[in-house]
Design an enzyme around this catalytic site. Structure first.
Site, PDB file in Angstrom:
ATOM      1  CB  SER A  82      -0.897   0.018   1.241  1.00  0.00           C
ATOM      2  OG  SER A  82      -0.168   0.468   2.383  1.00  0.00           O
ATOM      3  CG  ASP A  83       1.525   5.778  -1.411  1.00  0.00           C
ATOM      4  OD1 ASP A  83       2.435   5.977  -0.579  1.00  0.00           O
ATOM      5  OD2 ASP A  83       1.435   6.417  -2.474  1.00  0.00           O
ATOM      6  CD1 TRP A  84       1.434   7.607   5.554  1.00  0.00           C
ATOM      7  CD2 TRP A  84       3.649   7.378   5.468  1.00  0.00           C
ATOM      8  NE1 TRP A  84       1.931   8.023   6.760  1.00  0.00           N
ATOM      9  CE2 TRP A  84       3.292   7.896   6.738  1.00  0.00           C
ATOM     10  CE3 TRP A  84       4.997   7.159   5.176  1.00  0.00           C
ATOM     11  CZ2 TRP A  84       4.236   8.196   7.715  1.00  0.00           C
ATOM     12  CZ3 TRP A  84       5.939   7.469   6.162  1.00  0.00           C
ATOM     13  CH2 TRP A  84       5.566   7.971   7.410  1.00  0.00           C
ATOM     14  N   GLY A  85      -0.340   4.765   4.593  1.00  0.00           N
ATOM     15  CA  GLY A  85      -1.619   4.931   5.262  1.00  0.00           C
ATOM     16  C   GLY A  85      -2.836   4.581   4.440  1.00  0.00           C
ATOM     17  CB  ALA A  86      -3.272   3.599   0.897  1.00  0.00           C
TER      18      ALA A  86
END
Length: 721
Positions: A266-270
């Site tokens: 995932s991207d950051w916090g996605a």
């Protein structure tokens, strides 16, 4: 799963240990890091426990051989099964030696140098302990308001695909297990992140599946075909579902259709952001949707850590789904050789020799030269070294020319424009003043600049955007230069002297009202560590500009999105029987961009002639040879990028007015003519039909060849089946 070693290791792991492999945390969470290992602040906010850290699978942002070795050593002492950590970081356009931003690299049209830039970035990162880079970003871009256009290579799916391949080759080499100077690449952001509505980061994406497949998916597929080891999910929605929880996108399209078997992160916090998106009620549902979609690693949120075990116990997630994710992560660690050498590549002594070496700086210089685009020149460039030059503007002496994602690059180590020009002219002939800051100024600064400029024969205005004005979260509705710089331009123009603009920026700008005030415009983008030397050599003609735009410049922001490979309408402005008013047009500006895709001037001139096709028909089995003569009609040697476009005149669905299909760079001496040849095949004429099948249509086509998407020769042929 067919690797006995990995399968055996997974069988020994507890459910908690498996889930922890799916967690990615930032460097400060770890023992061995500077000021690391304390369960405070962000760790408390995430609810991460020490046991989670001990068993976690990867680290975000660790670098430097000493620190990486320290973190890995501390981790292996505590991890029950001795499973090493993956070290990941954003090495986008250089590690310590910073190359031009990717949009600039695209404008070089030089795949070999692009590959070399990634190879050097990988070498510096690897010796500093990094195993995986979050690059390349291959999102197609059409909206310069979006800050991350600087991280893409432009608006064309074919060209983006070619650069995607080049970057992956550069980062990964041929065999990660044997090449410790390479790193695993992670292509991003899957999918269609570059189409965020309003050019606003993290925003909604809504498009037809045909548009997704035609324009946005090809570059990701090219990266995967080149062997890219990882994929990062996008923040945005795709067809109303956030990409990170989009099972059809990730399982069906990415894994089944595209054949991707590597690690999906995932991207950051996605993962947690599915809650504000409105598709998950809470963290537990967010975790369930992400793991079912096939997301192997959750970056910097703790939905997996808190809820996957209970989801397994409740029967909502099968343990084998987690096992598959763990398998992919461990398989990457094995490919990188981390089980045999968990400190892979990290070497403090080699780090001192390799990072920011002279050889690497020379490569950065070369790419900065090739990436700069001469947008306009009314004859004042190249500059005369014997004339008095006033170098004015906020970027005259600024080291802020590295651009976003220049993580460990140092502005103090960057060669400024002043540094570069100072090597060319005597101190008596170089007059320097800031004139204003990037966004602020004063009458005092203006007056000092005016005083110096009055003494000069020519004025060079170093203008642009602060690096914080582009990149992630660097979206702007007004993409003109800041007001204070517009005022500086007016004051300089009032002096009646020739004025050349040098632009340092991360996006195509709205040059409304100022393009006409410049006698020359050199688009330098953020040129990187050696930017000042490269731009100075171009300004004085020691190097001849050869860059060509890979993203169009609008006449004004109200025209956005504007791009060359657009569709026609039922009432095109240039139709032979068009009425004056009732056609698709703006009343106040042209439909076309100010500077189109493929545009870029030189200090010499190129003439195109004798466009020839080997036949006026093409068949499925027989290709078409296309040739054109290109002549250097000027006085100096230059490199011309010859571009070939095609138009399908009548398809089952509408087709673009032009589509780039091939390009070649040719070096020509003064007066020299070369015949440039291309081979065009039926496969290159295929597209997605009504039912999304991929094939070509029999019928008429036009081929265009020239020095830009606008300036071309044309010829017709027919495809028969």
């Amino acid at each position: 799963m067919n690797n006995n070693r990995i399968t055996s290791l997974i069988e020994k792991m507890t459910v908690h240990e498996k889930i922890s492999q799916l967690i990615q945390l930032a460097t400060p969470f770890y023992e061995g890091a500077a000021n690391g290992g304390q369960i405070t602040g962000p760790m408390q906010e995430l609810g991460i426990q020490k046991e989670d850290v001990i068993n976690s699978g990867s680290v975000l942002g660790a670098s430097g051989a000493k620190e990486v070795r320290s973190i890995q050593e501390a981790h292996l002492k505590e991890n029950r099964l001795g499973i090493p950590l993956l070290m990941m970081a954003d090495i986008v356009h250089g590690y310590k030696t910073i190359f031009p931003v990717p949009l600039a690299i695209g404008c070089s049209w030089d795949l070999e140098d692009a590959e070399k830039s990634a190879e050097i970035a990988a070498k510096e990162a690897s010796v500093s302990g990094v195993h995986v880079t979050f690059a390349p970003m291959v999102d197609l871009v059409r909206d310069p308001r979006w800050g991350r256009v600087m991280e893409s290579t432009g608006e064309d799916p074919f060209l983006n695909s070619e650069f995607a391949r080049a970057f992956v080759r550069g980062f990964q080499g041929n065999d990660l297990s044997n090449e410790t100077d390479r790193v695993a690449a992670c292509v991003k952001h899957f999918a269609a992140y570059g189409a965020a509505e309003g050019g606003r980061d993290y925003n909604t994406v809504d498009m037809s599946e045909r548009q997704l497949r035609e324009s946005y998916l090809p570059a990701y597929k090219a990266a995967l075909d080149e062997g890219c080891e990882m994929v990062m999910t996008a923040f945005n929605t795709v067809d109303g579902i956030p990409a990170t929880g989009n099972k059809r996108l990730m399982r069906d399209m990415l894994r089944e259709e595209m054949g991707f078997n590597g690690v999906l992160i995932s991207d950051w916090g996605a993962v947690k952001e599915q809650i504000p998106h409105g598709v998950a009620r809470d963290e537990k549902e967010a975790a369930e949707k992400a793991i079912q979609a096939g997301v192997d690693i959750e970056m910097m949120t703790s939905c997996y850590a808190h809820h996957l075990q209970s989801l397994i116990e409740e029967g909502k997630v099968e343990e084998k789904t987690v096992d598959e994710a763990v398998y992919r992560i461990l398989e990457l660690k094995e490919k990188l050789g981390l089980f045999e050498n968990p400190y892979r590549g990290a070497d403090e002594e080699r780090e001192k020799e390799i990072v920011l070496s002279e050889t690497h700086r020379e490569a950065a210089y070369e790419l900065a030269v090739k990436s700069s685009v001469l947008l306009k020149n009314d004859g004042i460039l190249p500059l005369n070294k014997e004339k008095k030059i006033a170098l004015i503007g906020p970027f005259a002496k600024s080291g802020d020319i590295l651009g976003p994602w220049s993580w460990l690059g140092s502005k103090d180590e960057a060669v400024t424009l002043f540094d570069g020009i100072s090597k060319k002219v005597s101190s008596e002939n170089l007059l320097v003043e800031k004139g204003c800051n990037v966004e602020t100024g004063s009458e005092e600064l203006f007056n000092k600049a005016i005083s110096q400029a009055k003494k000069a024969d020519v004025i060079v205005l170093a203008l642009g955007e602060d690096s914080e004005m582009s990149g992630e979260a660097g979206c702007r509705a007004d993409i003109r230069l800041p007001e204070i710089q517009l005022e500086l331009i007016s004051k300089m123009k009032e002096l009646g002297k020739p004025v050349a603009f040098v632009l340092f920026n991360g996006r195509p700008l709205d040059l409304t009202g100022i393009e006409g005030q410049a006698d020359a415009i050199l688009e330098a983008w953020y040129p990187g560590t050696e930017g000042g030397n490269a731009v100075a050599d171009l300004l004085f003609g020691d190097r001849n500009p050869s860059g060509k735009l890979t993203m169009s410049f609008p006449h004004t922001v109200g025209q956005v999105p504007v791009y060359y490979n657009n569709y026609n309408t039922g009432r095109p402005k240039d139709a032979p029987d068009a009425q004056i008013r009732y056609v698709s047009q703006y009343l106040d500006i042209p439909n076309e961009p100010l500077y189109p895709f493929g545009h870029g001037l030189s200090y010499t001139n190129y003439q195109y002639s004798e466009l020839n096709l080997s036949s006026n028909t093409m068949t499925t089995d027989q290709s078409l040879n296309v040739s054109v003569n290109v002549t250097n009609s000027g006085d100096i040697t230059g490199d011309e990028i010859v571009q070939l476009y095609v138009r399908d005149m009548a398809g089952e669905v509408v087709r673009p007015l032009k589509e780039l299909k091939a390009f070649k760079k040719v070096t020509l001496a003064p007066g020299e003519t070369k015949t440039v040849e291309f081979t065009l095949t039926e496969e290159q004429l295929r597209y997605h039909h009504v039912d999304l099948t991929f094939s070509s249509d029999a019928g008429e086509f036009t081929v265009f060849v020239g020095g830009s998407s606008r300036d071309v020769l044309s010829a017709e042929f027919e495809l028969t089946k």
